[in-house]
Write a protein that holds these residues in place. Structure first.
Motif, PDB file in Angstrom:
ATOM      1  N   ARG A  28      -7.386   6.024   5.249  1.00 55.65           N
ATOM      2  CA  ARG A  28      -7.314   4.451   5.369  1.00 55.65           C
ATOM      3  C   ARG A  28      -8.363   3.468   4.643  1.00 55.65           C
ATOM      4  N   GLU A  29      -9.795   3.905   4.808  1.00 52.42           N
ATOM      5  CA  GLU A  29     -10.493   3.798   3.432  1.00 52.42           C
ATOM      6  C   GLU A  29     -10.107   3.605   2.182  1.00 52.42           C
ATOM      7  N   GLU A  30      -9.200   5.061   2.018  1.00 51.22           N
ATOM      8  CA  GLU A  30      -8.718   4.669   0.414  1.00 51.22           C
ATOM      9  C   GLU A  30      -7.488   3.966   0.194  1.00 51.22           C
ATOM     10  N   GLY A  31      -6.954   2.587   1.400  1.00 49.61           N
ATOM     11  CA  GLY A  31      -5.982   1.885   1.454  1.00 49.61           C
ATOM     12  C   GLY A  31      -5.058   2.433   1.235  1.00 49.61           C
ATOM     13  N   TYR A  32      -4.536   3.559   1.905  1.00 49.69           N
ATOM     14  CA  TYR A  32      -3.112   4.372   2.794  1.00 49.69           C
ATOM     15  C   TYR A  32      -2.484   3.673   3.331  1.00 49.69           C
ATOM     16  N   ALA A  71       0.952  -0.815  -0.033  1.00 49.09           N
ATOM     17  CA  ALA A  71      -0.075   0.064   0.455  1.00 49.09           C
ATOM     18  C   ALA A  71       0.812   1.715  -0.126  1.00 49.09           C
ATOM     19  N   CYS A  80      -1.337   4.180   6.682  1.00 43.33           N
ATOM     20  CA  CYS A  80      -1.131   5.225   7.803  1.00 43.33           C
ATOM     21  C   CYS A  80      -0.181   5.904   8.600  1.00 43.33           C
TER      22      CYS A  80
END
Ligand SMILES: [Zn+2]
Length: 229
Positions: A23-27, A2, A29
């Protein structure tokens, strides 16, 4: 693997929601908090808990002594305004403005992003239900993004194209509360109040408490954080 992102995390409602969006966008963090001498250092406890509850790759808390500079009700011996009306909160720049705070915070986030090989920085500013701080406006964010790409080795040699994401910038406080709820953010862990009470409750009267209250009321949700007023 990621892509990495640096997320500025104060421990408040907005930054906790911004972290959940990233987080929802896949990063992957990397959360960044600042122990800057703020009156409400209580928020750092929340930042820790929020970071842990959302499973960040790493949480870093940097120490900066902005109290030595002062100039704000949050970093100097000045009273925090209480019980202001919505209209009063919406007008002018209040004494809780911390000089150049988001420039200082974003500069550190940028440095960490460059080292991490991250191109994305997330910041939970919003303009609708806010205290009118100049460093929360879209013009400022766009200017900082330009600066980020001029100021860094990764920007100049073209290995990175830095972006500053502000997913909440056009949302009302009620929309932010609703979004947090939808993303499963544990709002009981967040802290917004500028003047924590000796018994551990939020004051319920500072601008930050009042904006938070308005958000929960308009979203028709109960705030799990206890408040003295
Ligand atoms: Zn308060």
């Amino acid at each position: 693997m990621a892509a990495r992102a640096v997320v500025l995390l104060s421990g408040g409602l907005d930054s906790a929601t911004t972290l959940a969006v990233a987080r929802e966008e896949g990063y992957a963090c990397h959360a960044l908090s600042f122990d800057y001498g703020q009156r409400h250092a209580r928020e750092l406890e929340s930042a820790k808990q929020v970071a842990a509850s959302q499973g960040v790759a790493r949480h870093l808390t940097l120490r900066l002594d902005l109290r030595a500079i002062g100039g704000s009700a949050l970093t100097a011996d000045m009273a925090v305004p209480k019980g202001r009306s919505d209209e009063a909160i919406g007008e002018g720049i209040p004494v809780t403005y911390v000089p150049a705070r988001n420039t200082i915070f974003l500069s550190h986030a940028l440095a960490w992003a460059e080292v991490l090989g991250a191109q994305d920085i997330f910041l939970g500013v919003n303009v609708l239900d806010s205290s009118g701080y100049p460093d929360c406006r879209p013009e400022f964010i766009a200017a900082f993004e330009r600066l980020a790409n001029l100021a860094t080795r990764a920007g100049v040699d073209g290995t990175s194209r830095f972006r500053v994401h502000t997913p909440l910038i056009a949302l009302s406080k009620a929309q932010i509360v609703a979004r947090a709820h939808e993303l499963g953010v544990d709002l009981a862990l967040t802290w917004s109040c500028y003047e924590p009470q000796p018994d551990g409750r939020a004051c319920g009267l500072c601008d930050s408490c009042l904006l938070r209250k308005k958000g929960f009321a308009e979203a028709r949700l109960d705030d799990p954080v206890p408040s003295a007023h």
